[in-house]
Design an enzyme around this catalytic site. Structure first.
Site, short mmCIF file in Angstrom:
data_model
loop_
_atom_site.label_atom_id
_atom_site.label_comp_id
_atom_site.label_asym_id
_atom_site.label_seq_id
_atom_site.Cartn_x
_atom_site.Cartn_y
_atom_site.Cartn_z
CG HIS A 39 -3.51 -0.93 -6.72
ND1 HIS A 39 -3.70 -0.29 -5.54
CD2 HIS A 39 -3.54 -2.26 -6.42
CE1 HIS A 39 -3.85 -1.17 -4.56
NE2 HIS A 39 -3.75 -2.39 -5.08
NE ARG A 45 -4.17 -1.68 0.22
CZ ARG A 45 -4.29 -2.73 -0.60
NH1 ARG A 45 -3.35 -2.97 -1.51
NH2 ARG A 45 -5.34 -3.52 -0.54
P1 NAP Z 1 -0.86 -11.93 4.26
O1 NAP Z 1 -0.95 -13.35 3.78
O2 NAP Z 1 -1.72 -11.50 5.38
O3 NAP Z 1 0.67 -11.68 4.62
C1 NAP Z 1 1.10 -10.50 5.24
C2 NAP Z 1 2.54 -10.66 5.64
O4 NAP Z 1 2.99 -9.42 6.20
C3 NAP Z 1 2.75 -11.74 6.69
O5 NAP Z 1 3.95 -12.43 6.47
C4 NAP Z 1 2.85 -10.92 7.97
O6 NAP Z 1 3.61 -11.53 9.01
C5 NAP Z 1 3.58 -9.69 7.47
N1 NAP Z 1 3.39 -8.58 8.39
C6 NAP Z 1 2.24 -7.97 8.78
N2 NAP Z 1 2.49 -7.02 9.68
C7 NAP Z 1 3.81 -7.02 9.88
C8 NAP Z 1 4.69 -6.29 10.72
N3 NAP Z 1 4.23 -5.33 11.56
N4 NAP Z 1 5.99 -6.57 10.68
C9 NAP Z 1 6.48 -7.54 9.88
N5 NAP Z 1 5.71 -8.29 9.05
C10 NAP Z 1 4.39 -8.02 9.06
O7 NAP Z 1 -1.15 -10.93 3.05
P2 NAP Z 1 -0.91 -11.16 1.49
O8 NAP Z 1 -2.06 -11.86 0.88
O9 NAP Z 1 0.44 -11.72 1.29
O10 NAP Z 1 -0.98 -9.66 0.98
C11 NAP Z 1 -0.12 -8.68 1.50
C12 NAP Z 1 -0.56 -7.32 1.06
O11 NAP Z 1 -0.34 -7.17 -0.34
C13 NAP Z 1 -2.05 -7.02 1.20
O12 NAP Z 1 -2.39 -6.67 2.53
C14 NAP Z 1 -2.25 -5.87 0.24
O13 NAP Z 1 -1.99 -4.66 0.90
C15 NAP Z 1 -1.16 -6.12 -0.80
N6 NAP Z 1 -1.73 -6.51 -2.10
C16 NAP Z 1 -1.48 -5.70 -3.16
C17 NAP Z 1 -1.95 -6.05 -4.40
C18 NAP Z 1 -1.61 -5.21 -5.59
O14 NAP Z 1 -2.16 -5.45 -6.66
N7 NAP Z 1 -0.71 -4.28 -5.48
C19 NAP Z 1 -2.71 -7.21 -4.57
C20 NAP Z 1 -2.95 -7.99 -3.45
C21 NAP Z 1 -2.45 -7.64 -2.21
P3 NAP Z 1 3.13 -12.91 9.70
O15 NAP Z 1 3.35 -13.95 8.62
O16 NAP Z 1 4.01 -13.06 10.84
O17 NAP Z 1 1.67 -12.72 10.02
C1 GLV Z 2 -5.28 -5.29 -3.96
O1 GLV Z 2 -4.55 -4.40 -3.73
C2 GLV Z 2 -5.77 -6.20 -2.99
O2 GLV Z 2 -5.55 -5.95 -1.80
O3 GLV Z 2 -6.40 -7.20 -3.38
#
Ligand code: NAP
Ligand code: GLV
Length: 323
Positions: free
Chosen positions: A286, A228
Site C-alpha cells: 500500500h 482498495r
Molecule cells: P476520485 O477523484 O474521487 O475519483 C474516483 C473515480 O472513480 C471517479 O472518476 C469516479 O467517477 C469513479 N467511480 C466511482 N464510483 C464509480 C462507479 N460505481 N463506477 C464507475 N466509476 C466510479 O478519487 P481519487 O483521488 O482518484 O482516488 C481513487 C481511489 O484511489 C481512492 O478512493 C483510494 O481508494 C485509492 N487510493 C489509493 C492509494 C494507494 O496508495 N494505493 C492512494 C490514494 C488513493 P466520476 O468521475 O464519475 O465521479
Molecule cells: C490511500 O490509500 C489513500 O486513500 O490515501
C-alpha cells in the site's frame, strides 16, 4: 478551540509536527485523550483522522469539519455513527497524484516491456528475446478517472499508450476514449490489455473485479490494483491467472498474464495469503501514493480555516455516494 488528531502511521509524529506548524494557535488532542482542561471534548471543533475507531466522531458535539488524512474515505464513511451534518473532506494533494502516476506508469511499463517475464526467465538463466509491442498498440484501461486516474492518463498518454477510461459519470479527457456507467463497463473490460484500478471502495465497486470481469478482459491482460482490496475478488483473480488456455504455448499460461496489487482488504496482508507466493502476482505494501505530511499540512490547515469562517470546504465527500 481544539483539533482531534488520529494517525495510526509510523510517521504520526511528523504529521502532528507539520500540522502544528501550520495551525500554531490550536491545541491538538490525540485520540484517545479527548478531554481538555474543562474535562470534556466540547471544545474540539475539527478532526484530522485516518482509521479512527467507530463512534468517536459522534461523541464530539461541536465539530464543524472532518478531514481525512488520505484520499480514500471508505473507512471513515464505514462508521455507522458518522455525524451526518458535519462536512467531510478527503485529501487532494498534487504530490500524491504525482506519486500515483509514477507508480502506475512504472508498473504499466514493467509489464508492457515484458520485464516481468524477463524476471522469471532470469531466475532460470534463460536467454530468450520475446516479442515486443509498441505503446500505441497497447491499450491501458483506467477504471476511475478522478484525481488519480486523470493524472495517470496524462502520463501514459505522453508515453503514447492507447487509453480507455471508465467512470461513473460521463467525462471528456483529451486522448482518452471515455466510457461510463454499467453500459460502458463491458467495453472498457474488453479493451483492457492492462487494467488499472483507481476506483474508490463503495457499495457499487466492491467485488467489481470478479470472475465475469476477468473473463471479459482480453487473453493475456494484466491487472494493477491501486484502489482498495475489496474491489477485487482474490479467489477469482487467482483462478483467472491459473486457468489453462487450450492454445497457450506457456505451460502455466492463464487467461490473465499477471497482477500487481497494492491494496488489500486486510492490511498487512496475512503471511499465509496465497497472493504472496503466486508466481504471477507482485505485492506492494500500500505505497502507490502515500500521503505526505509536508504538503498535506497546509492543505488541511486551509480546510480548518474555511470551516471556522463558515466557508465551504474543498473536496467535500458525498457521503451517500460513498466517495
Ligand atoms: P476520485 O477523484 O474521487 O475519483 C474516483 C473515480 O472513480 C471517479 O472518476 C469516479 O467517477 C469513479 N467511480 C466511482 N464510483 C464509480 C462507479 N460505481 N463506477 C464507475 N466509476 C466510479 O478519487 P481519487 O483521488 O482518484 O482516488 C481513487 C481511489 O484511489 C481512492 O478512493 C483510494 O481508494 C485509492 N487510493 C489509493 C492509494 C494507494 O496508495 N494505493 C492512494 C490514494 C488513493 P466520476 O468521475 O464519475 O465521479
Ligand atoms: C490511500 O490509500 C489513500 O486513500 O490515501
Amino acid at each position: 478551540m481544539a483539533i482531534l488528531f488520529h494517525c495510526p502511521w509510523d510517521n504520526a509524529d511528523a504529521w502532528l509536527a507539520a500540522l502544528q506548524h501550520d495551525l500554531p494557535h490550536d491545541e491538538f488532542r490525540i485520540w484517545p485523550d479527548l478531554d481538555g482542561p474543562d474535562g470534556d471534548a466540547s471544545d474540539i471543533d475539527f478532526a484530522f483522522v485516518w482509521k479512527l475507531p467507530h463512534g468517536v466522531l459522534a461523541s464530539l458535539p461541536n465539530l464543524v469539519g472532518i478531514a481525512s488524512l488520505g484520499a480514500g474515505v471508505d473507512a471513515l464513511l464505514g462508521d455507522p455513527d458518522l455525524p451526518r451534518d458535519v462536512p467531510i473532506t478527503r485529501l487532494v494533494d498534487p504530490l500524491m497524484t504525482d506519486r500515483m502516476a509514477e507508480y502506475v506508469t512504472a508498473t504499466v511499463l514493467h509489464h508492457h516491456l515484458g520485464l516481468d517475464v524477463y524476471d522469471r526467465q532470469g531466475a532460470e538463466k534463460q536467454w530468450q528475446r520475446n516479442r515486443t509491442t509498441d505503446a500505441p498498440d497497447r491499450t491501458v484501461a483506467l477504471f476511475g478517472l478522478g484525481q488519480m486516474g486523470e493524472r495517470c492518463a496524462q502520463r501514459l498518454r505522453a508515453l503514447g499508450f492507447d487509453l480507455v477510461g471508465w467512470s461513473r459519470t460521463a467525462k471528456e479527457i483529451s486522448g482518452v476514449h471515455c466510457l461510463h456507467g454499467a453500459e460502458g463497463f463491458e467495453e472498457a473490460l474488453a479493451a483492457a490489455e492492462i487494467a488499472v484500478l483507481l476506483l474508490p471502495l463503495t457499495a457499487e465497486t466492491e467485488n467489481l473485479m470478479n470472475a465475469a470481469a476477468f473473463a471479459a478482459m482480453p487473453q493475456g491482460a494484466y491487472v494493477i490494483n491501486c484502489s482498495r482490496g475489496e474491489v477485487v475478488v482474490n479467489e477469482d483473480l487467482i483462478a483467472a491467472l491459473d486457468s489453462a488456455q487450450p492454445n497457450s504455448r506457456q505451460p502455466n499460461g492463464g487467461h490473465l498474464a499477471g497482477a500487481t496489487l497494492d491494496a488489500f482488504a486486510v492490511e498487512p496482508l496475512a503471511p499465509d495469503s496465497p497472493l504472496w507466493t503466486h508466481p504471477k502476482i507482485r505485492i506492494t505494501p500500500h505505497i502507490a501514493a502515500l500521503s505526505a505530511a509536508a504538503t498535506a499540512a497546509p492543505i488541511l490547515a486551509a480546510q480548518v480555516r474555511r470551516a471556522r469562517d463558515g466557508e465551504a470546504m474543498h473536496d467535500v465527500v458525498n457521503v451517500d455516494g460513498g466517495y
